[in-house]
Scaffold this motif. Structure first.
Motif, PDB file in Angstrom:
ATOM      1  N   GLY A  98      25.961  39.423  49.869  1.00 50.13           N
ATOM      2  CA  GLY A  98      25.924  40.748  49.258  1.00 50.13           C
ATOM      3  C   GLY A  98      26.901  40.925  48.109  1.00 50.13           C
ATOM      4  N   GLN A  99      27.762  39.943  47.896  1.00 50.60           N
ATOM      5  CA  GLN A  99      28.740  40.009  46.810  1.00 50.60           C
ATOM      6  C   GLN A  99      28.352  39.037  45.697  1.00 50.60           C
ATOM      7  OE1 GLN A  99      32.867  39.856  48.187  1.00 50.60           O
ATOM      8  NE2 GLN A  99      32.128  40.304  50.245  1.00 50.60           N
ATOM      9  N   ARG A 100      29.012  39.174  44.569  1.00 48.16           N
ATOM     10  CA  ARG A 100      28.688  38.321  43.427  1.00 48.16           C
ATOM     11  C   ARG A 100      29.559  37.079  43.366  1.00 48.16           C
ATOM     12  NH1 ARG A 100      28.166  41.403  37.938  1.00 48.16           N
ATOM     13  NH2 ARG A 100      30.359  41.771  38.301  1.00 48.16           N
ATOM     14  N   ILE A 101      28.927  35.991  42.890  1.00 49.39           N
ATOM     15  CA  ILE A 101      29.633  34.744  42.602  1.00 49.39           C
ATOM     16  C   ILE A 101      29.312  34.358  41.164  1.00 49.39           C
ATOM     17  CG2 ILE A 101      29.718  33.864  44.967  1.00 49.39           C
ATOM     18  CD1 ILE A 101      27.298  32.087  44.239  1.00 49.39           C
TER      19      ILE A 101
ATOM     20  N   ASP B 246      35.908  38.930  41.887  1.00 51.64           N
ATOM     21  CA  ASP B 246      36.867  39.821  42.531  1.00 51.64           C
ATOM     22  C   ASP B 246      36.712  41.231  41.959  1.00 51.64           C
ATOM     23  OD1 ASP B 246      39.008  41.124  43.659  1.00 51.64           O
ATOM     24  OD2 ASP B 246      40.490  39.640  43.069  1.00 51.64           O
ATOM     25  N   VAL B 247      36.088  42.129  42.712  1.00 51.75           N
ATOM     26  CA  VAL B 247      35.855  43.480  42.210  1.00 51.75           C
ATOM     27  C   VAL B 247      37.153  44.262  42.039  1.00 51.75           C
ATOM     28  CG1 VAL B 247      33.489  43.661  43.059  1.00 51.75           C
ATOM     29  CG2 VAL B 247      35.364  44.367  44.529  1.00 51.75           C
TER      30      VAL B 247
ATOM     31  N   GLY C 178      39.792  43.000  40.736  1.00 52.43           N
ATOM     32  CA  GLY C 178      40.404  42.552  39.488  1.00 52.43           C
ATOM     33  C   GLY C 178      41.813  42.028  39.624  1.00 52.43           C
ATOM     34  N   LYS C 179      42.098  41.233  40.657  1.00 49.55           N
ATOM     35  CA  LYS C 179      43.458  40.768  40.911  1.00 49.55           C
ATOM     36  C   LYS C 179      43.805  39.442  40.243  1.00 49.55           C
ATOM     37  CE  LYS C 179      43.568  43.035  45.385  1.00 49.55           C
ATOM     38  NZ  LYS C 179      43.555  42.862  46.817  1.00 49.55           N
ATOM     39  N   ASP C 180      42.819  38.628  39.889  1.00 44.98           N
ATOM     40  CA  ASP C 180      43.091  37.313  39.320  1.00 44.98           C
ATOM     41  C   ASP C 180      42.664  37.256  37.856  1.00 44.98           C
ATOM     42  OD1 ASP C 180      44.234  36.142  41.647  1.00 44.98           O
ATOM     43  OD2 ASP C 180      42.241  35.907  42.495  1.00 44.98           O
ATOM     44  N   ALA C 181      42.712  36.057  37.257  1.00 49.74           N
ATOM     45  CA  ALA C 181      42.402  35.865  35.840  1.00 49.74           C
ATOM     46  C   ALA C 181      40.977  36.280  35.501  1.00 49.74           C
ATOM     47  CB  ALA C 181      42.616  34.398  35.465  1.00 49.74           C
ATOM     48  N   GLY C 182      40.788  36.892  34.332  1.00 47.91           N
ATOM     49  CA  GLY C 182      39.485  37.385  33.915  1.00 47.91           C
ATOM     50  C   GLY C 182      38.830  36.524  32.856  1.00 47.91           C
ATOM     51  N   VAL C 183      37.483  36.604  32.813  1.00 47.14           N
ATOM     52  CA  VAL C 183      36.683  35.882  31.823  1.00 47.14           C
ATOM     53  C   VAL C 183      35.544  36.789  31.374  1.00 47.14           C
ATOM     54  CG1 VAL C 183      37.205  33.562  32.689  1.00 47.14           C
ATOM     55  CG2 VAL C 183      35.282  34.815  33.637  1.00 47.14           C
ATOM     56  N   PRO C 184      35.068  36.612  30.127  1.00 49.00           N
ATOM     57  CA  PRO C 184      33.944  37.442  29.681  1.00 49.00           C
ATOM     58  C   PRO C 184      32.620  36.956  30.263  1.00 49.00           C
ATOM     59  CG  PRO C 184      34.633  35.934  27.937  1.00 49.00           C
ATOM     60  CD  PRO C 184      35.605  35.764  29.070  1.00 49.00           C
TER      61      PRO C 184
ATOM     62  N   THR D   5      36.694  39.164  36.903  1.00 43.17           N
ATOM     63  CA  THR D   5      37.858  38.530  37.483  1.00 43.17           C
ATOM     64  C   THR D   5      37.356  37.606  38.581  1.00 43.17           C
ATOM     65  OG1 THR D   5      39.174  40.486  37.005  1.00 43.17           O
ATOM     66  CG2 THR D   5      40.075  38.929  38.587  1.00 43.17           C
ATOM     67  N   LEU D   6      37.716  36.330  38.490  1.00 43.33           N
ATOM     68  CA  LEU D   6      37.255  35.339  39.454  1.00 43.33           C
ATOM     69  C   LEU D   6      38.372  34.996  40.431  1.00 43.33           C
ATOM     70  CD1 LEU D   6      35.342  32.987  36.989  1.00 43.33           C
ATOM     71  CD2 LEU D   6      34.503  35.001  38.219  1.00 43.33           C
ATOM     72  N   ARG D   7      38.044  34.992  41.712  1.00 43.41           N
ATOM     73  CA  ARG D   7      39.037  34.684  42.742  1.00 43.41           C
ATOM     74  C   ARG D   7      39.457  33.218  42.665  1.00 43.41           C
ATOM     75  NH1 ARG D   7      36.082  37.284  47.859  1.00 43.41           N
ATOM     76  NH2 ARG D   7      35.931  39.388  47.043  1.00 43.41           N
ATOM     77  N   GLN D   8      40.706  32.997  42.970  1.00 46.04           N
ATOM     78  CA  GLN D   8      41.261  31.652  43.032  1.00 46.04           C
ATOM     79  C   GLN D   8      41.710  31.384  44.459  1.00 46.04           C
ATOM     80  OE1 GLN D   8      41.156  29.568  40.500  1.00 46.04           O
ATOM     81  NE2 GLN D   8      40.274  31.130  39.189  1.00 46.04           N
ATOM     82  N   PRO D   9      41.556  30.216  44.964  1.00 41.46           N
ATOM     83  CA  PRO D   9      40.889  29.076  44.350  1.00 41.46           C
ATOM     84  C   PRO D   9      39.373  29.260  44.399  1.00 41.46           C
ATOM     85  CG  PRO D   9      41.517  28.503  46.574  1.00 41.46           C
ATOM     86  CD  PRO D   9      42.052  29.897  46.321  1.00 41.46           C
TER      87      PRO D   9
END
Length: 119
Positions: free
Chosen positions: A73-76, A9-10, A12-18, A25-29
């Motif tokens: 075109g986006q990151r996963i 999630d560019v 940055g709305k959800d929980a973040g991880v290094p 920030t990874l989108r949920q679910p």
């Protein structure tokens, strides 16, 4: 063991991880999770490297296809037990399987496959 395929999630709305030198920030679910995996294997890629091949259950192919098609075109990110193991840009939709490359070596790929499968 918890394996997830998540959109980055560019905004940055959800929980973040290094991840390496950044905070993701990874989108949920997630697009896919451990329950969606049918098989995991460490396989040679033909270039002397080892790829972790993740095959998904047939009943989730459409959901994974649709989820990744929307992200071209986006990151996963692939995370295992909350630790991001790789980040990639979606080149096109996939559904049946995916190959996880960029691991340091065949031993790490095999160990990760054992960790995910419990075998």
């Amino acid at each position: 063991m918890d394996v997830r395929l998540s959109a980055v999630d560019v905004a940055g709305k959800d929980a973040g991880v290094p991840w390496q030198d950044e905070w993701l920030t990874l989108r949920q679910p997630p697009i896919a999770s451990s329950a969606d995996i049918a098989d995991v294997r460490a396989v040679p890629d033909g270039n002397g490297l080892t790829v972790l091949q993740i095959r998904y259950r047939p009943e989730v192919h459409r959901r994974i296809h649709d989820g990744t098609a929307a992200l071209v075109g986006q990151r996963i990110a692939i995370s295992v037990d909350g630790r991001v193991v790789t980040v990639a840009t979606v080149q096109g939709p996939f559904s049946e399987s995916m190959g996880l490359s960029g691991l340091p070596g065949k031993d790490e790929a095999r160990e990760l496959a054992r960790h995910i499968t419990g075998k």
